[in-house]
Design a protein around this motif. Structure first.
Motif, PDB file in Angstrom:
ATOM      1  N   THR A  31     -64.855-102.891 -28.601  1.00  0.00           N
ATOM      2  CA  THR A  31     -64.228-103.430 -27.739  1.00  0.00           C
ATOM      3  C   THR A  31     -63.325-102.492 -26.127  1.00  0.00           C
ATOM      4  N   HIS A  32     -63.499-101.700 -26.826  1.00  0.00           N
ATOM      5  CA  HIS A  32     -62.867-100.537 -26.029  1.00  0.00           C
ATOM      6  C   HIS A  32     -63.384-100.198 -24.700  1.00  0.00           C
ATOM      7  N   ALA A  33     -64.793-101.380 -24.421  1.00  0.00           N
ATOM      8  CA  ALA A  33     -65.080-100.682 -23.477  1.00  0.00           C
ATOM      9  C   ALA A  33     -66.769 -99.562 -22.365  1.00  0.00           C
ATOM     10  N   TRP A  34     -66.709 -99.076 -23.140  1.00  0.00           N
ATOM     11  CA  TRP A  34     -67.230 -98.066 -22.599  1.00  0.00           C
ATOM     12  C   TRP A  34     -68.066 -98.051 -21.889  1.00  0.00           C
ATOM     13  N   ILE A  35     -68.016 -97.023 -20.281  1.00  0.00           N
ATOM     14  CA  ILE A  35     -69.023 -97.378 -19.577  1.00  0.00           C
ATOM     15  C   ILE A  35     -69.727 -96.193 -19.421  1.00  0.00           C
ATOM     16  N   MET A  86     -68.738-106.205 -25.877  1.00  0.00           N
ATOM     17  CA  MET A  86     -67.323-106.811 -26.102  1.00  0.00           C
ATOM     18  C   MET A  86     -66.110-106.436 -25.503  1.00  0.00           C
ATOM     19  N   GLY A  87     -66.570-105.906 -24.533  1.00  0.00           N
ATOM     20  CA  GLY A  87     -65.359-105.268 -23.748  1.00  0.00           C
ATOM     21  C   GLY A  87     -64.350-106.560 -23.342  1.00  0.00           C
ATOM     22  N   THR A  88     -63.229-105.553 -23.826  1.00  0.00           N
ATOM     23  CA  THR A  88     -61.723-106.365 -24.233  1.00  0.00           C
ATOM     24  C   THR A  88     -61.852-107.177 -22.377  1.00  0.00           C
ATOM     25  N   TYR A  91     -66.471-104.810 -17.387  1.00  0.00           N
ATOM     26  CA  TYR A  91     -67.287-103.451 -18.020  1.00  0.00           C
ATOM     27  C   TYR A  91     -66.637-102.972 -16.679  1.00  0.00           C
ATOM     28  N   LEU A  92     -66.875-101.496 -16.085  1.00  0.00           N
ATOM     29  CA  LEU A  92     -67.116-101.231 -14.530  1.00  0.00           C
ATOM     30  C   LEU A  92     -68.452-100.662 -13.827  1.00  0.00           C
ATOM     31  N   LEU A 131     -64.284 -94.403 -21.050  1.00  0.00           N
ATOM     32  CA  LEU A 131     -63.428 -95.393 -20.557  1.00  0.00           C
ATOM     33  C   LEU A 131     -63.261 -95.322 -19.988  1.00  0.00           C
ATOM     34  N   LEU A 132     -62.772 -94.595 -18.750  1.00  0.00           N
ATOM     35  CA  LEU A 132     -62.525 -94.066 -17.727  1.00  0.00           C
ATOM     36  C   LEU A 132     -63.048 -93.155 -16.280  1.00  0.00           C
TER      37      LEU A 132
END
Length: 323
Positions: A31-35, A86-88, A91-92, A131-132
């Motif tokens: 859920t942390h939406a790793w790119i 499952m990124g909250t 996603y980029l 993540l960023l």
């Protein structure tokens, strides 16, 4: 093909293979939406004109490889938003970098694929995730120790994949331009020496780590629970190798020492010289594990590329004697 030229096919095949790397895949459903993103090493990137310079992730070739990675995640690896991605907040888009290996030679540092046991003229693709995109840092000093300390501060500030949750250590990629690497080389002649210095200096006050983990650790509410914050602080110090160390250079306190915990461990950080060679920039991106795969070229690659007007691959080889 996502807009990729036919001659990119060996790279696309390697990206597809790298998608299966366990260290890379492990975080993608979070859920942390790793790119996911990639970078290339080896002469084939120079041959095909895939950029390692200013604005590289927006260059035509780099963008087409990024689009392929985005589509491959869905159509080849089966990662679909709302099913197992499952990124909250979503996603980029992925991006594609290239390490500037000619700059590595000028600096005297090994390139990424050499550090991983490949030859300097082997062609590889590496997948990882973040993540960023990160804030960049532009040092205004030519003191290599001060630049290292600034990097250590940046690493300690971004030491986890989320503010309070997660393990003590994480993988990361540190991108730097050639002018920054040129400063650092005077104090740290090898990446190994730079990494060791960063490990020693990238320490976080134990209180900060405990505060974040106590109140923001996903899945557990400790406030008013069985253990007080002070008890949890003692637990963090014991379990995460806390020690009384010199106060980090970036803290203005009256105390020469402070109880700190390490935020970086050996072998989990990639250092890449890349980007605009006229700028002094460093960018740190904490993220997931690495999956590096060799790009296999056809036996008649040079004749195929010559017919399209490209240089012969061997004309772009780098020498071991330069290190």
């Amino acid at each position: 093909m996502a807009g990729c030229k036919p001659e990119y096919m060996p790279i696309l095949i390697a990206i597809t293979k790298a998608l299966g790397g366990g260290d890379f895949r492990r975080t993608l459903g979070s859920t942390h939406a790793w790119i996911p993103y990639a970078w290339l090493n080896g002469p084939v990137a120079r041959q095909l004109g895939i950029s390692c310079d200013q604005g590289e992730i927006n260059s035509q070739a780099n963008m087409s490889l990024s689009r392929f990675l985005s589509l491959a995640l869905m159509n080849l690896a089966g990662y679909y938003v709302g099913q197992n991605r499952m990124g909250t907040f979503g996603y980029l888009q992925p991006w594609c970098l290239v390490e500037d290996e000619e700059a590595c030679r000028r600096i005297g540092w090994q390139s990424w694929q050499e550090q991983r046991g490949y030859n300097i003229n082997d062609n590889t693709v590496t997948l990882t995730s973040a993540l960023l995109w990160g804030n960049n840092m532009a040092p205004s000093t030519i003191d290599p120790v001060r630049v290292m300390q600034l990097m250590a501060w940046d690493i300690s500030e971004r030491c986890q994949f989320a503010l309070g949750s997660g393990k003590q250590f994480t993988n990361r990629v540190v991108m730097m331009t050639e002018p920054v690497a040129n400063i650092l080389k005077d104090g740290y002649p090898s990446i190994d020496q730079l990494e060791n210095a960063l490990i020693d200096n990238s320490r976080r006050p134990a209180y900060e780590r405990a505060f974040a983990n106590y109140y923001a650790n996903a899945g557990g509410r400790k406030d008013g629970g069985e253990h007080s914050f002070r008890q949890y602080l003692s637990h963090i110090i014991r379990s995460e190798n806390g020690a009384e160390t010199s106060t980090p250079a970036w803290y203005d306190t009256n105390s020469e020492t402070m109880t700190t915990v390490p935020t970086m461990q050996k072998g989990t950080t990639a250092f890449l010289i890349t980007g605009d060679s006229s700028r002094n920039k460093v960018q740190t991106m904490p993220g997931g594990g690495f999956s590096t795969v060799r790009i296999e070229l056809p036996a008649n690659w040079d004749s195929l590329m010559a017919a399209k007007g490209y240089h012969v691959l061997k004309d772009l080889y780098l020498s071991h004697a330069d290190l």
